[in-house]
Design an enzyme around this catalytic site. Sequence first.
Site, PDB file in Angstrom:
ATOM      1  N   HIS A  62       4.101  -7.158   4.968  1.00  0.00           N
ATOM      2  CA  HIS A  62       3.363  -7.167   6.231  1.00  0.00           C
ATOM      3  C   HIS A  62       1.889  -7.490   6.050  1.00  0.00           C
ATOM      4  O   HIS A  62       1.302  -7.178   5.024  1.00  0.00           O
ATOM      5  CB  HIS A  62       3.460  -5.793   6.900  1.00  0.00           C
ATOM      6  CG  HIS A  62       4.852  -5.284   7.026  1.00  0.00           C
ATOM      7  ND1 HIS A  62       5.193  -3.986   6.774  1.00  0.00           N
ATOM      8  CD2 HIS A  62       6.007  -5.906   7.382  1.00  0.00           C
ATOM      9  CE1 HIS A  62       6.489  -3.809   6.969  1.00  0.00           C
ATOM     10  NE2 HIS A  62       7.011  -4.967   7.326  1.00  0.00           N
ATOM     11  N   LYS A  72      -6.109  -2.343   3.493  1.00  0.00           N
ATOM     12  CA  LYS A  72      -5.257  -1.151   3.434  1.00  0.00           C
ATOM     13  C   LYS A  72      -5.514  -0.434   2.123  1.00  0.00           C
ATOM     14  O   LYS A  72      -5.676  -1.061   1.080  1.00  0.00           O
ATOM     15  CB  LYS A  72      -3.772  -1.528   3.439  1.00  0.00           C
ATOM     16  CG  LYS A  72      -3.238  -2.074   4.704  1.00  0.00           C
ATOM     17  CD  LYS A  72      -1.744  -2.384   4.543  1.00  0.00           C
ATOM     18  CE  LYS A  72      -1.201  -3.036   5.786  1.00  0.00           C
ATOM     19  NZ  LYS A  72       0.204  -3.409   5.638  1.00  0.00           N
ATOM     20  N   TYR A 132      -1.431   5.666   4.436  1.00  0.00           N
ATOM     21  CA  TYR A 132      -2.146   4.395   4.515  1.00  0.00           C
ATOM     22  C   TYR A 132      -3.445   4.590   5.266  1.00  0.00           C
ATOM     23  O   TYR A 132      -3.441   5.128   6.366  1.00  0.00           O
ATOM     24  CB  TYR A 132      -1.390   3.363   5.352  1.00  0.00           C
ATOM     25  CG  TYR A 132       0.022   3.056   5.000  1.00  0.00           C
ATOM     26  CD1 TYR A 132       0.353   1.833   4.448  1.00  0.00           C
ATOM     27  CD2 TYR A 132       1.048   3.947   5.297  1.00  0.00           C
ATOM     28  CE1 TYR A 132       1.676   1.509   4.178  1.00  0.00           C
ATOM     29  CE2 TYR A 132       2.366   3.630   5.024  1.00  0.00           C
ATOM     30  CZ  TYR A 132       2.670   2.412   4.469  1.00  0.00           C
ATOM     31  OH  TYR A 132       3.969   2.100   4.211  1.00  0.00           O
TER      32      TYR A 132
END
Length: 183
Positions: A62, A72, A132
């Site tokens: 992703h 991230k 995350y």
Amino acid sequence: MKIIATPLDDVFVVESERFSDQRGSFARFFCTQELASVLGLRHIKQINHSITLQQGTIRGMHFQYPPHAEMKMVRCIKGEVFDVAVDLRTDSKNFLHWHGEILNPENNKMMLIPEGFAHGFQTLSTDTELLYLHTAAYAPQYEGGIAFDDPALNISWPLALTDCSKRDRQHKRIDNQFTGIAL
């Protein structure tokens, strides 16, 4: 916190020191000051938590397109994963190269994945949990994905696939039309 370079420019592994005594342990998971050299002017805007029940499950790959591209920071807080970043930056010398790290609570590592990279992971144990930290809010209209099993990437997943979402199975393979992400 110790920031360690990987073979991919701008992808880092962050090791947090764990302090233990008879009560248990303590570790710093995030510190703006200590991560300033890699965070730059970015700020955490969203924190997500995932739970994956079955060993061998793959989630990914992703990313978000600009103007909602995101950095991230991924940490495994229970279980173990093989965490992967793929460089999709159009102008990168590492275009379509990947790097993987084993993350678990014992090694206390966090993978720092900047804008322009796809991210995914495979669970190496049951009942796995990831935390995350994102520098952009989720924007579904800017969401993208590439096939986790794309031969153009040749990611060496450590286990046989046991589960994957229908959505992740439908991500397209890279072809000669794919030019990457321009940041």
